[in-house]
Design an enzyme around this catalytic site. Structure first.
Site, short mmCIF file in Angstrom:
data_model
loop_
_atom_site.label_atom_id
_atom_site.label_comp_id
_atom_site.label_asym_id
_atom_site.label_seq_id
_atom_site.Cartn_x
_atom_site.Cartn_y
_atom_site.Cartn_z
N HIS A 82 -5.45 45.80 -59.27
CA HIS A 82 -5.69 44.44 -59.79
C HIS A 82 -7.18 44.25 -60.00
O HIS A 82 -7.97 44.41 -59.06
CB HIS A 82 -5.22 43.39 -58.78
CG HIS A 82 -3.78 43.05 -58.87
ND1 HIS A 82 -2.79 43.97 -58.67
CD2 HIS A 82 -3.15 41.87 -59.15
CE1 HIS A 82 -1.62 43.38 -58.81
NE2 HIS A 82 -1.80 42.11 -59.11
N ASP A 140 4.45 39.40 -63.10
CA ASP A 140 3.61 39.23 -61.91
C ASP A 140 4.44 38.68 -60.73
O ASP A 140 4.80 39.43 -59.84
CB ASP A 140 2.42 38.29 -62.21
CG ASP A 140 1.21 38.56 -61.34
OD1 ASP A 140 1.18 39.59 -60.64
OD2 ASP A 140 0.26 37.73 -61.37
N ASP A 141 4.72 37.39 -60.71
CA ASP A 141 5.44 36.72 -59.61
C ASP A 141 6.45 35.76 -60.23
O ASP A 141 6.25 34.54 -60.21
CB ASP A 141 4.44 35.94 -58.74
CG ASP A 141 3.40 36.85 -58.09
OD1 ASP A 141 3.74 37.54 -57.12
OD2 ASP A 141 2.25 36.89 -58.60
N HIS A 162 5.34 41.79 -58.36
CA HIS A 162 5.24 41.87 -56.89
C HIS A 162 6.59 41.49 -56.29
O HIS A 162 7.10 40.40 -56.60
CB HIS A 162 4.19 40.89 -56.36
CG HIS A 162 2.83 41.10 -56.94
ND1 HIS A 162 1.81 41.72 -56.25
CD2 HIS A 162 2.31 40.79 -58.16
CE1 HIS A 162 0.72 41.77 -57.02
NE2 HIS A 162 1.00 41.22 -58.19
N GLU A 176 -9.03 39.65 -63.19
CA GLU A 176 -8.29 38.38 -63.10
C GLU A 176 -9.17 37.43 -62.28
O GLU A 176 -9.80 36.53 -62.84
CB GLU A 176 -6.93 38.59 -62.42
CG GLU A 176 -6.15 37.29 -62.21
CD GLU A 176 -5.17 37.36 -61.04
OE1 GLU A 176 -5.41 38.08 -60.05
OE2 GLU A 176 -4.14 36.65 -61.10
N HIS A 215 4.24 45.58 -63.67
CA HIS A 215 3.39 44.70 -62.86
C HIS A 215 4.21 43.52 -62.39
O HIS A 215 4.29 42.48 -63.06
CB HIS A 215 2.16 44.24 -63.67
CG HIS A 215 1.23 43.35 -62.88
ND1 HIS A 215 0.06 42.86 -63.41
CD2 HIS A 215 1.30 42.85 -61.62
CE1 HIS A 215 -0.55 42.11 -62.52
NE2 HIS A 215 0.20 42.07 -61.42
N1 ADE Z 1 -0.61 39.06 -55.49
C1 ADE Z 1 0.45 38.48 -56.07
N2 ADE Z 1 0.11 37.91 -57.23
C2 ADE Z 1 -1.22 38.15 -57.41
C3 ADE Z 1 -2.17 37.84 -58.41
N3 ADE Z 1 -1.83 37.16 -59.51
N4 ADE Z 1 -3.44 38.25 -58.24
C4 ADE Z 1 -3.80 38.94 -57.15
N5 ADE Z 1 -2.96 39.27 -56.18
C5 ADE Z 1 -1.68 38.88 -56.30
ZN ZN Z 2 -0.22 40.97 -59.78
#
Ligand code: ADE
Ligand code: ZN
Length: 361
Positions: free
Chosen positions: A224, A305-306, A29, A227, A27
């Site tokens: 997703h 995630d990011d 991006h 969240e 997971h």
């Molecule tokens: N795209 C990138 N990060 C995200 C996140 N935490 N939740 C939903 N979409 C995303």
């Molecule tokens: Zn994500």
């Protein structure tokens, strides 16, 4: 003797030992992995002005809050996620050539390797790539080339999950999947959906046809949910979108029946602790349900995630879990094993990574 909380000996698990474990990430991006130097280079090449001083680019609340009439900038909940997604739009809008896209892919694979990650399912959402001058085919071709070159150079193997955005229409979603099934772009093995469910409302039904088409064409599915949505989003992902894994899924904890269902069906939750703290889903690790979900028999993977705007790396996420929940080296090996098993890697690669891990257990 009283030791400082910052002394290495105070850490339950050292990040270096985590880095050495063969593992997967499932997971993350691509849009959330551009480092500051990458962004400056891209902005210069594409002749785009920075929204503020270079050193503050990841200060999303300052630069990407939607000021007039919107609640952005709170750094929490839906407002935080919306600002975050606008930041991803801005960054990806800087990528305008095949060489830039391939370079981005290559550098990502290199960073994964630096964390000891041997296989990655990376999420790519073409709606963020607004500066891309060509077709969706040419974007995915360029990315695949970067990943192929990385693999030839001995870096992490990467396959892609093409992601829809929650706010897209039904027709846009089915159009993307029709293309995916027809074109079969190299290295794209899964369909995904991300974005802000608080903004889009409940969309399981809207995306059901697209995900059914993907399943019938043999594509893997990850969604997703749980969240910016509650348990209802996770139920929809499972019952309408045929999700094989849930990205985040942490708010499943609010529905005990759902927790039992996920545990019984062996559906992994791809959890990203620091992302959840940054975007205000939970205030701290004590109130984060990760450990409880795991104790209740849910398969959990721990991911970034990011990582660039959040300021994290995979080994740091795992060490945070060790520090917060008292997990030890054996738990780290278990996380590594789970990450490989939950991934969409080929059975051969999974077997070989698991075999490397076996003597360490
Ligand atoms: N795209 C990138 N990060 C995200 C996140 N935490 N939740 C939903 N979409 C995303
Ligand atoms: Zn994500």
């Amino acid at each position: 003797m009283h030791s400082s909380p910052l002394a290495p000996s105070a850490r339950r698990v050292d990040e270096n030992s985590i880095r050495l474990l063969p593992k997967a990430e499932v997971h993350v991006h691509l849009e959330g992995t551009f480092e500051l130097a990458d962004l400056l280079e891209l902005a210069k090449e594409s002749k785009v002005a920075l929204p503020g001083p270079a050193a503050t680019l990841f200060d999303i609340d300052t630069h990407f809050a939607e000021s007039a009439g919107h609640p952005g900038g709170a750094g929490a909940g839906a407002a935080g996620l919306s600002g975050f997604l606008r930041f991803l739009d801005w960054e990806c809008g800087l990528i305008r050539t095949a060489a830039q896209a391939a370079r981005t892919a290559y550098r990502f694979a290199a960073r994964q390797s630096a964390s000891g990650i041997r296989y990655t399912d990376v999420i790519i959402n073409p709606t963020h790539w607004s500066g891309w001058p060509g077709t969706i085919d040419s974007l995915f071709d360029a990315l695949a080339q970067g990943f192929a070159e990385a693999e030839q150079d001995g870096l992490c193997q990467v396959q892609m999950a093409l992601s829809l955005l929650r706010t897209q229409t039904r027709a846009e979603a089915t159009g993307v999947v029709e293309w995916l099934v027809e074109a079969r772009p190299a290295r794209v093995i899964a369909l995904s959906v991300d974005g802000n469910e608080r903004e889009s409302g409940r969309t399981g039904e809207k995306f059901a046809e697209a995900f059914t088409m993907a399943r019938d064409a043999g594509l893997r599915r990850t969604v997703h949910a749980g969240e910016s949505s509650g348990p209802e989003g996770v139920w929809d992902a499972l019952l309408l979108l045929h999700a094989e894994r849930i990205d985040h899924g942490v708010r499943s904890i609010e529905d005990p029946r759902l927790v039992d269902y996920i545990a019984e069906h062996g559906i992994p939750l791809d959890v990203c602790p620091r992302s959840n703290l940054t975007l205000g889903v939970y205030p701290d690790m004590e109130r984060h349900p990760l450990a409880e979900l795991r104790e209740r028999g849910v398969i959990v993977t721990v991911n970034t995630d990011d990582p660039a705007p959040i300021g994290t790396r995979l080994e740091s996420e795992w060490a945070l879990c060790a520090d917060s929940y008292g997990w030890d080296e054996n738990d780290m090996i278990d996380l590594a094993r789970t990450s490989i098993a939950a991934s969409f890697a080929t059975p051969e690669l999974k077997a070989s990574l698991l075999a490397e891990l076996a003597p360490l257990a």
